[in-house]
Design a protein around this motif. Sequence first.
Motif, PDB file in Angstrom:
ATOM      1  N   GLN A 104      39.987  34.243  37.678  1.00  0.00           N
ATOM      2  CA  GLN A 104      39.481  35.469  37.093  1.00  0.00           C
ATOM      3  C   GLN A 104      40.157  35.801  35.763  1.00  0.00           C
ATOM      4  OE1 GLN A 104      40.169  38.259  40.295  1.00  0.00           O
ATOM      5  NE2 GLN A 104      38.056  38.088  41.004  1.00  0.00           N
ATOM      6  N   SER A 105      40.936  34.878  35.238  1.00  0.00           N
ATOM      7  CA  SER A 105      41.644  35.145  33.993  1.00  0.00           C
ATOM      8  C   SER A 105      40.670  35.327  32.846  1.00  0.00           C
ATOM      9  CB  SER A 105      42.616  34.002  33.684  1.00  0.00           C
ATOM     10  OG  SER A 105      41.905  32.779  33.536  1.00  0.00           O
ATOM     11  N   GLU A 106      41.063  36.160  31.894  1.00  0.00           N
ATOM     12  CA  GLU A 106      40.195  36.454  30.757  1.00  0.00           C
ATOM     13  C   GLU A 106      39.950  35.194  29.929  1.00  0.00           C
ATOM     14  OE1 GLU A 106      39.989  39.524  26.930  1.00  0.00           O
ATOM     15  OE2 GLU A 106      41.600  39.676  28.433  1.00  0.00           O
ATOM     16  N   GLY A 107      38.690  34.949  29.614  1.00  0.00           N
ATOM     17  CA  GLY A 107      38.310  33.778  28.850  1.00  0.00           C
ATOM     18  C   GLY A 107      37.751  32.650  29.696  1.00  0.00           C
ATOM     19  N   SER A 108      37.919  32.724  31.008  1.00  0.00           N
ATOM     20  CA  SER A 108      37.382  31.675  31.869  1.00  0.00           C
ATOM     21  C   SER A 108      35.872  31.815  31.982  1.00  0.00           C
ATOM     22  CB  SER A 108      38.022  31.744  33.257  1.00  0.00           C
ATOM     23  OG  SER A 108      37.667  32.955  33.910  1.00  0.00           O
ATOM     24  N   ALA A 109      35.220  30.748  32.455  1.00  0.00           N
ATOM     25  CA  ALA A 109      33.760  30.764  32.580  1.00  0.00           C
ATOM     26  C   ALA A 109      33.308  31.808  33.594  1.00  0.00           C
ATOM     27  CB  ALA A 109      33.259  29.375  32.979  1.00  0.00           C
ATOM     28  N   LEU A 110      34.047  31.919  34.692  1.00  0.00           N
ATOM     29  CA  LEU A 110      33.675  32.902  35.704  1.00  0.00           C
ATOM     30  C   LEU A 110      33.830  34.319  35.163  1.00  0.00           C
ATOM     31  CD1 LEU A 110      32.740  33.100  38.661  1.00  0.00           C
ATOM     32  CD2 LEU A 110      35.134  33.379  39.300  1.00  0.00           C
ATOM     33  N   TRP A 111      34.901  34.571  34.427  1.00  0.00           N
ATOM     34  CA  TRP A 111      35.092  35.882  33.800  1.00  0.00           C
ATOM     35  C   TRP A 111      33.973  36.174  32.821  1.00  0.00           C
ATOM     36  CZ3 TRP A 111      35.639  37.116  28.643  1.00  0.00           C
ATOM     37  CH2 TRP A 111      36.049  38.418  28.347  1.00  0.00           C
ATOM     38  N   TRP A 112      33.549  35.152  32.056  1.00  0.00           N
ATOM     39  CA  TRP A 112      32.480  35.339  31.081  1.00  0.00           C
ATOM     40  C   TRP A 112      31.165  35.676  31.768  1.00  0.00           C
ATOM     41  CZ3 TRP A 112      27.744  33.679  29.556  1.00  0.00           C
ATOM     42  CH2 TRP A 112      27.379  33.925  28.230  1.00  0.00           C
ATOM     43  N   LEU A 113      30.874  34.989  32.863  1.00  0.00           N
ATOM     44  CA  LEU A 113      29.638  35.258  33.588  1.00  0.00           C
ATOM     45  C   LEU A 113      29.622  36.675  34.155  1.00  0.00           C
ATOM     46  CD1 LEU A 113      29.198  31.861  35.469  1.00  0.00           C
ATOM     47  CD2 LEU A 113      27.796  32.740  33.601  1.00  0.00           C
ATOM     48  N   PHE A 114      30.767  37.119  34.691  1.00  0.00           N
ATOM     49  CA  PHE A 114      30.838  38.470  35.227  1.00  0.00           C
ATOM     50  C   PHE A 114      30.745  39.516  34.114  1.00  0.00           C
ATOM     51  CE2 PHE A 114      32.180  36.938  39.359  1.00  0.00           C
ATOM     52  CZ  PHE A 114      31.774  37.950  40.202  1.00  0.00           C
ATOM     53  N   TYR A 116      29.541  39.296  30.895  1.00  0.00           N
ATOM     54  CA  TYR A 116      28.414  39.324  29.978  1.00  0.00           C
ATOM     55  C   TYR A 116      27.056  39.089  30.643  1.00  0.00           C
ATOM     56  CZ  TYR A 116      32.016  39.168  26.425  1.00  0.00           C
ATOM     57  OH  TYR A 116      33.099  39.464  25.645  1.00  0.00           O
ATOM     58  N   ILE A 117      27.038  38.748  31.931  1.00  0.00           N
ATOM     59  CA  ILE A 117      25.762  38.557  32.625  1.00  0.00           C
ATOM     60  C   ILE A 117      25.667  39.476  33.842  1.00  0.00           C
ATOM     61  CG2 ILE A 117      24.315  36.930  33.891  1.00  0.00           C
ATOM     62  CD1 ILE A 117      25.314  34.729  32.129  1.00  0.00           C
ATOM     63  N   TYR A 118      26.647  39.370  34.748  1.00  0.00           N
ATOM     64  CA  TYR A 118      26.571  40.149  35.985  1.00  0.00           C
ATOM     65  C   TYR A 118      26.702  41.649  35.722  1.00  0.00           C
ATOM     66  CZ  TYR A 118      27.739  41.911  40.616  1.00  0.00           C
ATOM     67  OH  TYR A 118      27.751  42.636  41.778  1.00  0.00           O
ATOM     68  N   THR A 119      27.693  42.042  34.923  1.00  0.00           N
ATOM     69  CA  THR A 119      27.905  43.471  34.663  1.00  0.00           C
ATOM     70  C   THR A 119      26.724  44.111  33.936  1.00  0.00           C
ATOM     71  OG1 THR A 119      30.309  43.136  34.630  1.00  0.00           O
ATOM     72  CG2 THR A 119      29.452  45.146  33.607  1.00  0.00           C
ATOM     73  N   PRO A 120      26.166  43.502  32.872  1.00  0.00           N
ATOM     74  CA  PRO A 120      24.971  44.102  32.256  1.00  0.00           C
ATOM     75  C   PRO A 120      23.779  44.188  33.199  1.00  0.00           C
ATOM     76  CG  PRO A 120      25.986  42.536  30.757  1.00  0.00           C
ATOM     77  CD  PRO A 120      26.657  42.368  32.076  1.00  0.00           C
ATOM     78  N   LEU A 121      23.562  43.163  34.031  1.00  0.00           N
ATOM     79  CA  LEU A 121      22.465  43.218  34.991  1.00  0.00           C
ATOM     80  C   LEU A 121      22.672  44.329  36.011  1.00  0.00           C
ATOM     81  CD1 LEU A 121      21.824  39.422  35.674  1.00  0.00           C
ATOM     82  CD2 LEU A 121      20.372  41.007  34.400  1.00  0.00           C
ATOM     83  N   GLN A 122      23.914  44.506  36.453  1.00  0.00           N
ATOM     84  CA  GLN A 122      24.216  45.583  37.391  1.00  0.00           C
ATOM     85  C   GLN A 122      23.980  46.943  36.751  1.00  0.00           C
ATOM     86  OE1 GLN A 122      28.349  46.021  38.577  1.00  0.00           O
ATOM     87  NE2 GLN A 122      27.750  46.338  40.688  1.00  0.00           N
ATOM     88  N   ALA A 123      24.410  47.101  35.486  1.00  0.00           N
ATOM     89  CA  ALA A 123      24.189  48.367  34.793  1.00  0.00           C
ATOM     90  C   ALA A 123      22.701  48.641  34.612  1.00  0.00           C
ATOM     91  CB  ALA A 123      24.895  48.339  33.440  1.00  0.00           C
TER      92      ALA A 123
END
Length: 230
Positions: A104-114, A116-123
Amino acid sequence: MKSTIPWLIAAVTGCVMIGAYFVPYAQSWRDEAGIWFEILAAIAFVLGGVNLFAQHLQKISARRAGWGYSAVTLVSFLTMFIVGVLKVGVNSDRPDYPWSGSYQSEGSALWWLFEYIYTPLQATMFALLAFYVASAAFRAFRAKNTESTLLLVTAFIVLLAQTYAGTWLTAAVPDEYSALTFPGLKAIVLGVFNTAGQRAIMIGIALGVAATSLKILLGVDRSYLGSDGD
């Protein structure tokens, strides 16, 4: 026998967890049961993922209605699973051990998906949900009887107190009568009536949980075992 053994396991484990709160000697048993629970939960997650994959794959292969959504679900599932397990893009403090960093470290692919993709979709989903809530509130807040009138008046006070208009409309009220202002009425509604209602609901939930737990421990309710528990 198929239902008796699972019931005995659930009953013994439940009694151990309950007794551990009152018997200091049994606290280690509770910790041991917690470890077993985490192991079983991990296995359940794996089975759930396999079942999810199989169900959606079957729907895609049969071209049933909504198979496109199943394809999106599988692609998203596999993407998140792969970048999470392989820790793609994780920055580690030890170059010799790149996998030692947090997934979950900043800059990782999983962090990026959460981020820039998951959080905007949730909002977006909650933003759309707000319109449905407003529509339902418009239909519900109609003074048809005493209960709906109280709901309408209470909602009007709380919502108006949240805005600048509520403070401005009652700005002329003296400080000694601040309880009569919209912010003061909101504080009374939330601090007295709302708190009392929440406590009553929590007491009811606690009694329901206790009754359901006793039914499970005593074997009266075996619905969690499926059709074999009938």
